[in-house]
Design a protein around this motif. Structure first.
Motif, short mmCIF file in Angstrom:
data_model
loop_
_atom_site.label_atom_id
_atom_site.label_comp_id
_atom_site.label_asym_id
_atom_site.label_seq_id
_atom_site.Cartn_x
_atom_site.Cartn_y
_atom_site.Cartn_z
N ARG A 36 0.83 -1.17 -0.09
CA ARG A 36 0.00 0.06 0.24
C ARG A 36 0.94 1.21 0.06
NH1 ARG A 36 -4.56 -1.54 4.52
NH2 ARG A 36 -5.79 -2.96 3.09
N VAL A 37 1.87 1.20 0.73
CA VAL A 37 2.83 2.51 0.90
C VAL A 37 3.56 2.62 -0.57
CG1 VAL A 37 4.82 3.50 1.97
CG2 VAL A 37 3.36 2.51 3.53
N LEU A 38 3.90 1.53 -1.11
CA LEU A 38 4.57 1.51 -2.37
C LEU A 38 3.43 2.01 -3.47
CD1 LEU A 38 7.07 1.09 -4.02
CD2 LEU A 38 6.15 -1.27 -4.40
N ALA A 39 2.21 1.55 -3.36
CA ALA A 39 1.26 2.08 -4.41
C ALA A 39 1.05 3.56 -4.28
CB ALA A 39 0.03 1.47 -4.34
N VAL A 40 0.86 4.22 -2.93
CA VAL A 40 0.83 5.49 -2.45
C VAL A 40 1.81 6.11 -3.22
CG1 VAL A 40 0.64 7.32 -0.83
CG2 VAL A 40 -0.77 5.18 -0.74
N PHE A 41 3.06 5.84 -2.89
CA PHE A 41 4.21 6.77 -3.63
C PHE A 41 4.25 6.62 -4.86
CE2 PHE A 41 6.25 6.05 0.93
CZ PHE A 41 6.37 7.42 1.02
N ALA A 42 4.12 5.63 -5.60
CA ALA A 42 3.83 5.48 -7.08
C ALA A 42 2.92 6.61 -7.69
CB ALA A 42 3.75 4.04 -7.59
N LEU A 43 1.80 6.55 -6.97
CA LEU A 43 0.62 7.53 -7.39
C LEU A 43 1.00 8.81 -7.16
CD1 LEU A 43 -2.17 7.76 -8.45
CD2 LEU A 43 -2.90 7.62 -6.15
N LEU A 44 1.75 9.15 -6.25
CA LEU A 44 2.13 10.44 -6.05
C LEU A 44 3.27 10.95 -6.81
CD1 LEU A 44 2.41 10.57 -2.30
CD2 LEU A 44 0.78 11.97 -3.55
N LEU A 45 4.05 10.07 -7.23
CA LEU A 45 5.12 10.29 -8.17
C LEU A 45 4.52 10.55 -9.42
CD1 LEU A 45 8.10 10.50 -9.01
CD2 LEU A 45 8.08 8.12 -9.38
N VAL A 46 3.47 9.56 -10.05
CA VAL A 46 2.98 10.16 -11.36
C VAL A 46 2.10 11.28 -11.31
CG1 VAL A 46 0.87 9.13 -12.77
CG2 VAL A 46 2.71 7.48 -11.74
N ALA A 47 1.51 11.71 -10.22
CA ALA A 47 0.82 13.09 -10.03
C ALA A 47 1.69 14.17 -10.13
CB ALA A 47 -0.15 13.03 -8.78
N PHE A 48 2.96 14.11 -9.53
CA PHE A 48 4.01 15.10 -9.52
C PHE A 48 4.39 15.10 -11.03
CE2 PHE A 48 8.56 16.24 -9.23
CZ PHE A 48 8.44 17.53 -8.76
N VAL A 49 4.85 14.04 -11.87
CA VAL A 49 5.16 14.24 -13.12
C VAL A 49 4.13 14.89 -14.19
CG1 VAL A 49 5.92 12.88 -15.09
CG2 VAL A 49 7.05 12.44 -12.96
N PHE A 50 2.86 14.44 -13.81
CA PHE A 50 2.10 15.09 -14.86
C PHE A 50 1.80 16.75 -14.52
CE2 PHE A 50 -2.27 16.67 -14.95
CZ PHE A 50 -2.55 16.31 -16.26
N LEU A 51 1.86 17.06 -13.16
CA LEU A 51 1.99 18.59 -12.92
C LEU A 51 3.14 19.10 -13.42
CD1 LEU A 51 0.43 18.65 -9.38
CD2 LEU A 51 -0.67 19.07 -11.38
N LEU A 52 4.18 18.58 -13.26
CA LEU A 52 5.36 19.06 -13.80
C LEU A 52 5.29 19.33 -15.27
CD1 LEU A 52 8.25 19.96 -13.03
CD2 LEU A 52 9.12 17.85 -13.49
N VAL A 53 4.80 18.33 -16.17
CA VAL A 53 4.82 18.37 -17.43
C VAL A 53 3.87 19.45 -17.89
CG1 VAL A 53 4.16 16.99 -19.67
CG2 VAL A 53 5.73 15.89 -17.95
N GLU A 54 2.55 19.27 -17.30
CA GLU A 54 1.47 20.29 -17.61
C GLU A 54 2.13 21.65 -17.27
OE1 GLU A 54 -1.47 19.97 -19.24
OE2 GLU A 54 -0.69 18.24 -19.66
N GLY A 55 2.79 21.92 -16.21
CA GLY A 55 3.18 23.23 -15.94
C GLY A 55 4.21 23.90 -16.91
N LEU A 56 5.32 23.14 -17.23
CA LEU A 56 6.05 23.61 -18.15
C LEU A 56 5.75 23.64 -19.54
CD1 LEU A 56 9.43 21.28 -16.86
CD2 LEU A 56 8.90 23.85 -16.54
N GLY A 57 4.74 22.91 -20.00
CA GLY A 57 4.12 22.69 -21.30
C GLY A 57 3.35 24.22 -21.20
N SER A 58 2.71 24.73 -20.39
CA SER A 58 1.86 25.92 -20.39
C SER A 58 2.96 27.13 -20.27
CB SER A 58 0.70 25.97 -19.42
OG SER A 58 1.14 26.01 -18.13
N SER A 59 3.97 27.00 -19.59
CA SER A 59 4.91 28.15 -19.57
C SER A 59 5.63 28.20 -20.66
CB SER A 59 5.63 27.87 -18.12
OG SER A 59 6.71 27.00 -18.53
#
Length: 172
Positions: A36-59
């Motif tokens: 469960r802990v591993l799944a939560v960290f994986a989900l957080l990593l995916v969300a972080f990468v998504f936000l990073l790509v979207e943020g850089l893409g729009s900037s």
């Protein structure tokens, strides 16, 4: 003999292999918790990468010049982007919803229908960036909801080969 009898001592206990009772051991850890802990960290990593790509893409959303936009009109279609050009003299007309005008670069001209109030510095023969989209993938008509006007000499200094303001002569 006296009346004392001795009883034979019982035989010694044989050695046992049993573990003597002691404190209770905790139950073994479940692997489910670590998964469960591993799944939560994986989900957080995916969300972080998504936000990073979207943020850089729009900037990194720059603009296309009139020439570039017309050359890639089929690819751009009716998607929203920023378009740069020089306002053509004599084309600015107030409308009920904003203003209509044309922008150009070289021989290419795009007609802009803007909704909303243009900025105070908006006038003919100045470089502008309009945010909007073409009305179709074959049209020179551009629908805009925002006009950005250059307001300092810094832009011209950093990009001398881009749009130039001319006081006289043809705008483009």
């Amino acid at each position: 003999m006296s009346g004392t009898t001795t009883e034979p001592s019982p035989p010694p206990n044989p050695p046992t292999t049993e573990v003597p009772p002691g404190p209770a051991l905790p139950p073994p850890r479940r692997r489910r918790t670590s998964r469960r802990v591993l799944a939560v960290f994986a989900l957080l990593l995916v969300a972080f990468v998504f936000l990073l790509v979207e943020g850089l893409g729009s900037s990194l959303n720059y603009f296309d010049t009139v020439d570039q936009a017309l050359a890639h009109r089929q690819t751009l279609g009716t998607t929203t982007f920023r378009l740069e050009g020089t306002v053509v003299s004599g084309t600015i007309r107030a409308t009920a919803t904003g203003s209509d005008f044309s922008i150009c670069q070289g021989p290419h001209v795009v007609h802009v229908a803007n909704t909303g109030s243009p900025p105070d510095l908006f006038q003919a023969r100045i470089p502008v960036v309009v945010v909007g989209h073409f009305t179709s993938d074959t049209s020179n008509d551009f629908v805009s909801n925002s006009i950005l006007v250059k307001h300092s000499a810094t832009y011209s200094y950093q990009h001398p080969n881009r749009v130039k303001v001319r006081a006289t002569g043809p705008a483009c």
